[in-house]
Design a protein around this motif. Structure first.
Motif, mmCIF file in Angstrom:
data_model
loop_
_atom_site.group_PDB
_atom_site.id
_atom_site.type_symbol
_atom_site.label_atom_id
_atom_site.label_comp_id
_atom_site.label_asym_id
_atom_site.label_seq_id
_atom_site.Cartn_x
_atom_site.Cartn_y
_atom_site.Cartn_z
ATOM 1 N N ARG A 1 0.832 -1.211 0.000
ATOM 2 C CA ARG A 1 0.000 0.000 0.000
ATOM 3 C C ARG A 1 0.861 1.254 0.000
ATOM 4 O O ARG A 1 0.557 2.223 -0.683
ATOM 5 C CB ARG A 1 -0.939 0.002 1.203
ATOM 6 N N LEU B 1 2.196 1.776 -3.429
ATOM 7 C CA LEU B 1 1.130 2.262 -4.300
ATOM 8 C C LEU B 1 0.839 3.738 -4.055
ATOM 9 O O LEU B 1 0.736 4.527 -5.001
ATOM 10 C CB LEU B 1 -0.136 1.428 -4.101
ATOM 11 N N VAL B 2 0.729 4.129 -2.798
ATOM 12 C CA VAL B 2 0.479 5.537 -2.462
ATOM 13 C C VAL B 2 1.631 6.417 -2.939
ATOM 14 O O VAL B 2 1.422 7.508 -3.469
ATOM 15 C CB VAL B 2 0.251 5.696 -0.939
ATOM 16 N N THR B 3 2.843 5.956 -2.788
ATOM 17 C CA THR B 3 4.007 6.715 -3.215
ATOM 18 C C THR B 3 4.022 6.898 -4.725
ATOM 19 O O THR B 3 4.257 8.004 -5.222
ATOM 20 C CB THR B 3 5.303 6.016 -2.758
ATOM 21 N N VAL B 4 3.747 5.849 -5.467
ATOM 22 C CA VAL B 4 3.725 5.946 -6.928
ATOM 23 C C VAL B 4 2.623 6.899 -7.384
ATOM 24 O O VAL B 4 2.831 7.722 -8.285
ATOM 25 C CB VAL B 4 3.572 4.545 -7.563
ATOM 26 N N ILE B 5 1.462 6.839 -6.756
ATOM 27 C CA ILE B 5 0.370 7.757 -7.103
ATOM 28 C C ILE B 5 0.751 9.198 -6.775
ATOM 29 O O ILE B 5 0.491 10.109 -7.555
ATOM 30 C CB ILE B 5 -0.930 7.336 -6.391
ATOM 31 N N ALA B 6 1.392 9.415 -5.631
ATOM 32 C CA ALA B 6 1.818 10.770 -5.262
ATOM 33 C C ALA B 6 2.827 11.322 -6.261
ATOM 34 O O ALA B 6 2.741 12.494 -6.657
ATOM 35 C CB ALA B 6 2.415 10.767 -3.851
ATOM 36 N N GLY C 1 3.099 10.426 -9.386
ATOM 37 C CA GLY C 1 2.360 10.668 -10.624
ATOM 38 C C GLY C 1 1.597 11.972 -10.585
ATOM 39 O O GLY C 1 1.600 12.734 -11.559
ATOM 40 N N LEU C 2 0.951 12.255 -9.467
ATOM 41 C CA LEU C 2 0.219 13.512 -9.340
ATOM 42 C C LEU C 2 1.161 14.714 -9.334
ATOM 43 O O LEU C 2 0.864 15.757 -9.917
ATOM 44 C CB LEU C 2 -0.621 13.499 -8.062
ATOM 45 N N ARG D 1 2.455 15.278 -12.903
ATOM 46 C CA ARG D 1 1.416 15.622 -13.866
ATOM 47 C C ARG D 1 1.165 17.123 -13.910
ATOM 48 O O ARG D 1 0.951 17.689 -14.984
ATOM 49 C CB ARG D 1 0.129 14.887 -13.490
#
Length: 93
Positions: A6, A9-14, A16-17, A20
């Motif tokens: 988790r 996953l949270v780190t990769v999403i952060a 990415g945001l 972006r």
């Protein structure tokens, strides 16, 4: 899903945001910025290129650090740097 998974996953999403925003927002405001600076839009094209160049340069460094420290430690370091950068930006502005 494990807590470790988790966190990754949270780190990769952060990441990415965070990556972006500079790529997406600059083209949206470039016409307005060119009018304010009284210059042609073509002269400001470098502003859309800078985030891509930085992504390229830091990708090379990140790949080396991930092999050196491991994925989890490298992502934790990157997330810490991302949070510190955001806090610094809030403090400066």
């Amino acid at each position: 899903m494990k807590n470790r998974d988790r966190l990754v996953l949270v780190t990769v999403i952060a990441f990415g945001l965070a990556m972006r925003a500079p790529i997406i927002t600059i083209p949206l405001i470039i016409d307005q910025l060119a009018r304010q600076l009284k210059t042609a839009v073509g002269n400001l094209g470098i502003l859309t290129t800078i985030p891509l160049i930085m992504f390229l340069l830091f990708s090379i460094v990140a790949a080396k650090e991930m092999t050196r420290f491991g994925l989890r430690k490298a992502l934790n370091f990157g997330l810490t740097a991302l949070v510190l950068g955001a806090l610094l930006r809030l403090h400066v502005t």
